[in-house]
Design an enzyme around this catalytic site. Structure first.
Site, mmCIF file in Angstrom:
data_model
loop_
_atom_site.group_PDB
_atom_site.id
_atom_site.type_symbol
_atom_site.label_atom_id
_atom_site.label_comp_id
_atom_site.label_asym_id
_atom_site.label_seq_id
_atom_site.Cartn_x
_atom_site.Cartn_y
_atom_site.Cartn_z
ATOM 1 N N THR A 127 0.854 -1.191 0.000
ATOM 2 C CA THR A 127 0.000 0.000 0.000
ATOM 3 C C THR A 127 0.889 1.241 0.000
ATOM 4 O OG1 THR A 127 -1.692 -1.217 1.186
ATOM 5 C CG2 THR A 127 -1.847 1.181 1.236
ATOM 6 N N GLU A 150 -3.977 -4.976 -2.742
ATOM 7 C CA GLU A 150 -4.582 -6.187 -2.146
ATOM 8 C C GLU A 150 -5.713 -5.791 -1.205
ATOM 9 O OE1 GLU A 150 -4.232 -7.321 1.156
ATOM 10 O OE2 GLU A 150 -2.808 -5.854 1.966
ATOM 11 N N ASN A 208 -10.004 1.294 2.537
ATOM 12 C CA ASN A 208 -9.687 1.082 3.951
ATOM 13 C C ASN A 208 -10.192 2.246 4.810
ATOM 14 O OD1 ASN A 208 -8.610 -1.418 3.635
ATOM 15 N ND2 ASN A 208 -6.512 -0.875 4.149
ATOM 16 N N PHE A 249 -19.278 -4.498 8.596
ATOM 17 C CA PHE A 249 -18.499 -3.427 9.236
ATOM 18 C C PHE A 249 -19.373 -2.468 10.018
ATOM 19 C CE2 PHE A 249 -13.989 -3.888 8.377
ATOM 20 C CZ PHE A 249 -14.060 -5.063 7.666
ATOM 21 N N GLY A 253 -17.556 -2.011 18.768
ATOM 22 C CA GLY A 253 -16.584 -2.707 19.618
ATOM 23 C C GLY A 253 -15.670 -1.722 20.309
ATOM 24 N N GLY A 257 -8.111 -2.206 14.746
ATOM 25 C CA GLY A 257 -6.653 -2.237 14.844
ATOM 26 C C GLY A 257 -6.083 -2.898 13.610
ATOM 27 N N CYS A 260 -3.234 -2.371 8.980
ATOM 28 C CA CYS A 260 -3.683 -1.624 7.801
ATOM 29 C C CYS A 260 -4.543 -0.406 8.095
ATOM 30 C CB CYS A 260 -4.426 -2.571 6.867
ATOM 31 S SG CYS A 260 -3.432 -3.983 6.435
HETATM 32 C C1 UGA Z 1 -8.255 -4.774 6.209
HETATM 33 C C2 UGA Z 1 -9.256 -4.740 5.055
HETATM 34 O O1 UGA Z 1 -10.523 -5.274 5.470
HETATM 35 C C3 UGA Z 1 -8.733 -5.527 3.864
HETATM 36 O O2 UGA Z 1 -9.637 -5.389 2.767
HETATM 37 C C4 UGA Z 1 -7.368 -4.970 3.463
HETATM 38 O O3 UGA Z 1 -6.790 -5.719 2.413
HETATM 39 C C5 UGA Z 1 -6.427 -5.025 4.645
HETATM 40 O O4 UGA Z 1 -6.996 -4.295 5.746
HETATM 41 C C6 UGA Z 1 -5.126 -4.414 4.196
HETATM 42 O O5 UGA Z 1 -5.099 -3.217 3.882
HETATM 43 O O6 UGA Z 1 -4.152 -5.151 4.050
HETATM 44 P P1 UGA Z 1 -7.603 -6.574 8.086
HETATM 45 O O7 UGA Z 1 -6.670 -5.531 8.602
HETATM 46 O O8 UGA Z 1 -7.127 -7.969 7.951
HETATM 47 O O9 UGA Z 1 -8.125 -6.146 6.626
HETATM 48 O O10 UGA Z 1 -8.833 -6.603 9.078
HETATM 49 P P2 UGA Z 1 -10.402 -6.370 9.036
HETATM 50 O O11 UGA Z 1 -11.100 -7.653 9.041
HETATM 51 O O12 UGA Z 1 -10.787 -5.387 8.002
HETATM 52 O O13 UGA Z 1 -10.610 -5.724 10.484
HETATM 53 C C7 UGA Z 1 -9.913 -4.525 10.839
HETATM 54 C C8 UGA Z 1 -10.296 -4.101 12.250
HETATM 55 O O14 UGA Z 1 -11.628 -3.613 12.272
HETATM 56 C C9 UGA Z 1 -10.239 -5.206 13.296
HETATM 57 O O15 UGA Z 1 -9.625 -4.699 14.458
HETATM 58 C C10 UGA Z 1 -11.692 -5.542 13.569
HETATM 59 O O16 UGA Z 1 -11.904 -6.003 14.874
HETATM 60 C C11 UGA Z 1 -12.342 -4.172 13.363
HETATM 61 N N1 UGA Z 1 -13.764 -4.260 12.983
HETATM 62 C C12 UGA Z 1 -14.137 -4.794 11.805
HETATM 63 C C13 UGA Z 1 -14.709 -3.715 13.846
HETATM 64 O O17 UGA Z 1 -14.399 -3.192 14.932
HETATM 65 N N2 UGA Z 1 -16.035 -3.768 13.467
HETATM 66 C C14 UGA Z 1 -16.429 -4.311 12.300
HETATM 67 O O18 UGA Z 1 -17.657 -4.311 12.023
HETATM 68 C C15 UGA Z 1 -15.468 -4.846 11.450
#
Ligand code: UGA
Length: 455
Positions: A127, A150, A208, A249, A253, A257, A260
């Site tokens: 990124t 990605e 993001n 999303f 919570g 974190g 990304c």
């Molecule tokens: C995120 C993006 O979702 C991916 O599409 C992207 O490729 C990636 O970053 C990146 O830039 O590499 P990721 O960091 O693996 O993926 O995690 P997520 O599943 O998106 O969750 C991120 C944070 O948001 C977590 O701490 C999760 O607990 C929090 N979250 C997610 C919430 O608090 N509420 C939600 O409804 C969803």
């Protein structure tokens, strides 16, 4: 055209950087039938990977690595990648600098090493700020360049790779490499977004930042719901059924974190600022997220009194989300530091992140079972919604803890069931149920007490 292979239906793939993105990309392309050459500068990592072993937790990845190891080469030598592949995915990290800009030194190093060959294409997965591709193109006229961001999520990355919602391919018009990258991903399905390099770079950052905005938005709705007696899980359900909003999303919570969201939201804000635009909304998104991690302290004090000195607080879950051992920007880091600052004794359990966490959480007693962490605790805080915490035996938990208080930072549990088992329960954006006055006396916990708030 040289004799470098690459015109076949399954061209060999180069991957530069054996971090999380690089390894998922490498193993998945190997699974799709490509020869893959991975360049990693840390010899130790090369040795481990060459033995077919992984150094991080990602479901499905160990199996892919083992199955395809004969078609994968791990090396520290960039020359080997250049000799054996034309299409080279850049998967090095771009961590934030003190200014909030992305640190591009690793990307720049790769660009220097690759040179200006007209046989090769650099495919940027890392990124990077908008404008990075244009700057590289200015320096390296002959090198083909594609921005292919990605969108993998940790914990489901293999599945995300194999079944993408969309694939973004940003390239100069007429550049052979754009077509070559499109051909690589076409078998996977998903919408193909062909665009220019700058727009592809922006799609990544904007996606993001938008998802992070959605989370901070629902977290603020949760905070207001706590004040006015609404239940954010009901609110999110009602909102999410509007197809323009969508249900994903919207899970309130104790903050987002990971490696990304925090980095990319700041990088976009910084990018805007550097170009003279003040991106106001993102300031709020970042601030709300920081404050959200700290709200647990107020909830603990509401039940345990103003001083947490000597209180034992057990953290359930340490990784930034379930199904990963990634601790980067995890809410547990801020929370445990705040708790220790308040004089609390902090214990913790995480099913896979314990080892990584132990280096990052000095003074936190990391145990190897939830019950060990909860022994004699004055409160349990669910920090990460690992599914196994939903299965915890509440009667056993009640007998183990000194004070039956659960702060559910991810709304994982059914508050009424928890209160019925004799606990005081606080979720996020939901009415609190049970109180410590009645909770300690198990015999008085008739279902009639459910719904009683501590207010
Ligand atoms: C995120 C993006 O979702 C991916 O599409 C992207 O490729 C990636 O970053 C990146 O830039 O590499 P990721 O960091 O693996 O993926 O995690 P997520 O599943 O998106 O969750 C991120 C944070 O948001 C977590 O701490 C999760 O607990 C929090 N979250 C997610 C919430 O608090 N509420 C939600 O409804 C969803």
């Amino acid at each position: 055209m040289s004799n470098v292979p690459g015109n076949s239906e399954k061209p060999p793939i180069g991957v530069i950087g054996a971090g999380w993105v690089g390894l998922v990309t490498a193993c998945c392309f190997a699974e799709l039938g490509h020869e893959v050459v991975v360049r990693e500068i840390v010899q130790e990592k090369v040795d481990v990977l060459s033995r077919g072993e992984l150094i991080m937790h990602e479901p499905g990845l160990p199996e892919l690595l083992k199955k395809n190891i004969d078609h994968m080469t791990f090396t520290t030598d960039m020359g080997e990648v250049l000799d054996r592949t034309r299409l080279m995915f850049v998967c090095v990290d771009t961590p934030p600098t003190y200014s909030g800009d992305a640190d591009l030194s690793r990307v720049q190093q790769v660009v220097r090493e690759v040179g200006d060959s007209n046989d090769h294409a650099l495919i940027m997965k890392s990124t990077v700020p908008v404008g990075t591709g244009a700057a590289i193109r200015r320096d390296k006229h002959d090198l083909a360049y594609v921005s292919c961001p990605e969108f993998l999520k940790e914990g489901t990355a293999v599945d995300d790779f194999m079944r993408p919602d969309r694939v973004v391919v940003g390239a100069d018009a007429g550049d052979w490499a754009g077509d070559a990258v499109e051909a690589l991903y076409r078998p996977l399905g998903g919408e193909m977004v062909r665009t220019d390099i700058a727009s592809a770079e922006m799609i990544k950052l904007a996606s993001n930042a938008f998802l992070a905005t959605k989370i901070s938005f629902i977290n603020e709705i949760a905070n207001v719901s706590e004040e006015v007696g609404a239940d954010v899980t009901e609110v999110a359900r009602g909102m999410g059924l509007d197809t323009r909003i969508g249900p994903k999303f919207l899970q309130a919570g104790i903050g987002y974190g990971g490696s990304c969201f925090p980095k990319d939201v700041t990088a976009l804000k910084q990018l805007a600022g550097n170009s003279g635009y003040h991106f106001q909304l993102l300031n709020a998104v970042i601030e709300v997220n920081e404050l959200q991690k700290r709200r647990v302290i107020g909830k603990l004090k509401k039940h345990l009194g103003d001083s947490l000195v000597g209180k034992k607080i057990a953290l359930l879950g340490l990784s930034f989300k379930p199904n990963t051992d990634d601790m980067r920007e995890a809410s547990s880091l801020v929370l445990s530091a705040r708790l220790r600052g308040e004089g609390a004794i902090v214990s913790a359990f995480d099913p896979v992140a314990a080892e990584r966490a132990s280096e990052l959480l000095p003074g936190v007693e990391i145990e190897n079972s939830p019950l060990a962490a909860l022994e004699g605790a004055d409160a349990a805080v669910i920090v990460t919604e690992w599914p196994e915490f939903a299965e915890i035996d509440l009667a056993q938990l009640h007998a183990t803890m000194r004070t039956p208080l659960i702060i559910d930072g991810r709304n994982l549990l059914d508050g009424n069931a928890v209160a019925a088992a004799g606990f005081a329960y606080e979720g996020v954006g939901r009415p609190s149920v049970g109180s410590l006055d009645t909770a300690t006396d198990n015999s008085s916990q008739a279902p009639a007490a459910l719904g009683a708030t501590t207010e």
